[in-house]
Design a protein around this motif. Structure first.
Motif, short mmCIF file in Angstrom:
data_model
loop_
_atom_site.label_atom_id
_atom_site.label_comp_id
_atom_site.label_asym_id
_atom_site.label_seq_id
_atom_site.Cartn_x
_atom_site.Cartn_y
_atom_site.Cartn_z
N THR A 132 0.21 -1.46 0.17
CA THR A 132 -0.24 0.15 -0.22
C THR A 132 0.53 0.90 0.47
O THR A 132 1.59 1.36 0.53
N ILE A 133 0.53 2.17 -0.98
CA ILE A 133 0.96 3.31 -1.36
C ILE A 133 0.06 3.85 -0.59
O ILE A 133 -0.62 5.02 -0.66
N TYR A 134 0.82 5.50 0.47
CA TYR A 134 -0.35 6.72 0.39
C TYR A 134 0.41 7.84 0.43
O TYR A 134 1.61 7.76 -0.32
N THR A 135 -0.06 9.29 -0.25
CA THR A 135 0.62 10.44 -0.81
C THR A 135 0.70 11.18 -0.15
O THR A 135 1.65 12.47 0.06
N GLU A 136 0.77 10.72 1.48
CA GLU A 136 2.03 11.44 2.30
C GLU A 136 2.09 10.53 3.91
O GLU A 136 1.87 9.51 3.51
N ILE A 154 -4.18 3.85 14.90
CA ILE A 154 -4.60 3.31 13.56
C ILE A 154 -5.56 3.97 12.53
O ILE A 154 -5.46 4.87 12.69
N THR A 155 -4.25 3.52 11.29
CA THR A 155 -5.00 4.90 10.47
C THR A 155 -6.45 4.27 9.51
O THR A 155 -6.17 3.18 9.37
N LEU A 156 -7.14 5.15 8.49
CA LEU A 156 -8.53 5.08 9.21
C LEU A 156 -8.95 5.12 7.40
O LEU A 156 -8.17 6.76 7.26
N GLU A 157 -9.79 5.04 6.76
CA GLU A 157 -10.31 6.10 6.06
C GLU A 157 -11.60 5.32 5.65
O GLU A 157 -12.68 4.27 5.77
N ARG A 158 -12.71 6.83 4.93
CA ARG A 158 -14.10 6.20 4.89
C ARG A 158 -13.79 5.97 3.49
O ARG A 158 -13.43 6.48 2.28
N VAL A 159 -15.04 4.53 3.54
CA VAL A 159 -14.92 4.18 1.77
C VAL A 159 -16.45 3.80 1.61
O VAL A 159 -16.92 4.09 2.67
N PRO A 160 -16.53 4.39 0.90
CA PRO A 160 -18.42 3.77 0.27
C PRO A 160 -18.70 2.32 0.75
O PRO A 160 -18.56 1.15 1.14
N ARG A 161 -19.67 2.39 0.96
CA ARG A 161 -20.54 1.00 2.35
C ARG A 161 -20.21 0.12 1.87
O ARG A 161 -20.26 -0.89 2.46
N ASP A 162 -20.70 -0.09 0.22
CA ASP A 162 -20.40 -1.32 -0.71
C ASP A 162 -19.04 -2.20 -0.31
O ASP A 162 -18.86 -3.48 -1.26
N GLU A 176 -12.23 14.14 18.71
CA GLU A 176 -11.36 15.14 18.17
C GLU A 176 -11.86 15.24 16.40
O GLU A 176 -11.76 14.20 16.00
N ASN A 177 -11.48 16.48 15.71
CA ASN A 177 -11.47 16.14 14.51
C ASN A 177 -10.98 15.14 13.75
O ASN A 177 -9.76 14.97 13.75
N GLY A 178 -10.77 14.15 13.55
CA GLY A 178 -10.44 13.26 12.91
C GLY A 178 -9.83 11.81 13.39
O GLY A 178 -9.19 11.00 13.04
N ILE A 179 -10.15 12.29 15.04
CA ILE A 179 -9.21 11.38 15.52
C ILE A 179 -10.34 10.23 16.76
O ILE A 179 -11.41 10.75 16.81
N PHE A 180 -10.84 9.77 16.40
CA PHE A 180 -11.89 8.67 16.76
C PHE A 180 -10.87 7.19 18.16
O PHE A 180 -9.93 6.61 18.24
N GLU A 181 -11.85 7.24 19.29
CA GLU A 181 -11.87 6.20 20.08
C GLU A 181 -11.86 5.27 19.65
O GLU A 181 -13.43 4.65 19.68
N ILE A 182 -11.65 3.94 19.25
CA ILE A 182 -12.12 2.96 19.31
C ILE A 182 -13.48 2.15 20.12
O ILE A 182 -12.18 1.71 21.01
N VAL A 241 -6.83 4.16 19.30
CA VAL A 241 -7.34 5.52 18.65
C VAL A 241 -6.58 4.82 17.16
O VAL A 241 -6.25 4.56 16.89
N GLY A 242 -8.43 5.46 16.79
CA GLY A 242 -7.12 5.47 14.92
C GLY A 242 -7.69 7.17 14.51
O GLY A 242 -8.50 8.33 15.16
N VAL A 243 -6.90 7.23 13.12
CA VAL A 243 -6.86 8.42 12.43
C VAL A 243 -7.19 8.56 10.94
O VAL A 243 -6.38 7.79 10.25
N GLU A 244 -8.76 9.58 11.04
CA GLU A 244 -8.15 9.20 9.09
C GLU A 244 -7.11 9.68 8.81
O GLU A 244 -7.24 10.78 9.28
N ILE A 245 -6.74 9.27 7.15
CA ILE A 245 -6.24 9.38 6.84
C ILE A 245 -6.89 10.36 5.62
O ILE A 245 -8.01 10.92 5.26
N ASN A 246 -6.47 12.02 5.75
CA ASN A 246 -6.68 12.27 4.28
C ASN A 246 -5.82 12.92 3.21
O ASN A 246 -5.41 14.42 3.02
#
Length: 287
Positions: A132-136, A154-162, A176-182, A241-246
């Motif tokens: 897996t490659i990330y642009t940041e 852990i890193t997180l990302e929103r994807v289409p539900r399907d 907090e913004n983009g940070i989730f307690e799992i 905790v999870g951090v949503e990647i941007n």
């Protein structure tokens, strides 16, 4: 405590990319002139994770050769006066201190991470999957979050539900913004059973306690030891905790993903490539 060690699991067969991966490790497939795994190792090193264990398997010796010196090639380049290429290939073996171990059986990501138990010891560590490659640099982002919350990240990302059935999926509370307690993690749930559309993308900063849980984790989805299942039991005694990647993520698990990564990264890095594509598409439209 400063985190210094990383594990890169790279032992899978890459069956969805056959026949390309019959003799060539998936992680060594090139994306714009550079193997996928080199992008991963460079991100780790850029975040000062300079002691890296690559977990390989049968037929993966090309990975070790890539990060080793090639004296014959170096001499040839020097004799030919191709010093820019000489510098490029000698830089590769200086990226980090790289160690290797072999996963004896293809028993899943969790088992591959468990292969690094002795290497890690009692320290927190980073795991980045080798395809897996990330642009940041998401490794740096995980370290920033760790320095605030002092727990596994852990890193997180929103994807289409399907699409959730392909990944580990979390439920959690946004602290907090983009940070989730799992609160929970499920490996490859059905669309109906998925607790959210926030998936685990393959970046992990983990407590050494994970090894105790991996040791007691039974095979799950696909008959494999799933890292997600071990993290689920880890939650019972430690916070995660999870951090949503941007940024853009390229999951190079199949031919389409590999082609998309090449095209999109080439558009950013190669002068004139966009014009070529415009000409190609325009030419097809005239036919």
């Amino acid at each position: 405590m400063k985190i210094k060690k990383g594990i890169v699991p790279a032992a899978g067969f890459g069956t969805r990319l056959l026949p390309m991966t019959k003799a060539q490790p998936k992680e060594m497939l090139c994306v714009v002139g550079k193997p996928i795994i080199q992008y991963v190792i460079e991100d780790l090193a850029d975040a000062d994770i300079t002691n890296i264990l690559i977990v390989t398997g049968k037929g993966k010796s090309a990975i070790e050769n890539h990060f080793d010196r090639n004296f014959e090639l170096e001499c040839k380049l020097k004799e030919s006066g191709k010093y820019h290429l000489l510098e490029e290939i000698t830089r590769i073996d200086r990226i980090a201190k790289i160690f290797y171990t072999r996963q004896r059986e293809p028993k899943g990501l969790g088992d591959a991470v468990y292969c690094g138990k002795e290497f890690v010891g009692d320290e927190y560590f980073i795991t980045m999957v080798g395809d897996t490659i990330y642009t940041e640099n998401v490794v740096k982002k995980m370290l920033e979050v760790y320095n605030t919350y002092h727990c596994s990240v852990i890193t997180l990302e929103r994807v289409p539900r399907d699409m959730v059935y392909k990944y580990g999926v979390i439920s959690g509370r946004e602290v907090e913004n983009g940070i989730f307690e799992i609160e929970d993690l499920v490996e490859k749930p059905s669309v109906e059973e998925a607790p959210s559309n926030l998936i685990i993308t393959g970046g992990y900063l983990l407590s050494p306690k994970i090894f105790e849980h991996l040791e007691n984790t039974k095979p799950g989805k696909g008959g494999e030891i799933q890292l997600t299942d071990a993290m689920r039991t880890l939650l019972e005694e430690e916070k995660i905790v999870g951090v949503e990647i941007n940024c853009r993520r390229y999951d190079i698990g199949d031919l389409e993903g590999w082609l998309k990564a090449n095209v999109e990264i080439a558009l950013k890095k190669m002068t004139g490539f966009k014009e070529y594509l415009k000409e190609l598409i325009g030419g097809e439209g005239k036919q």
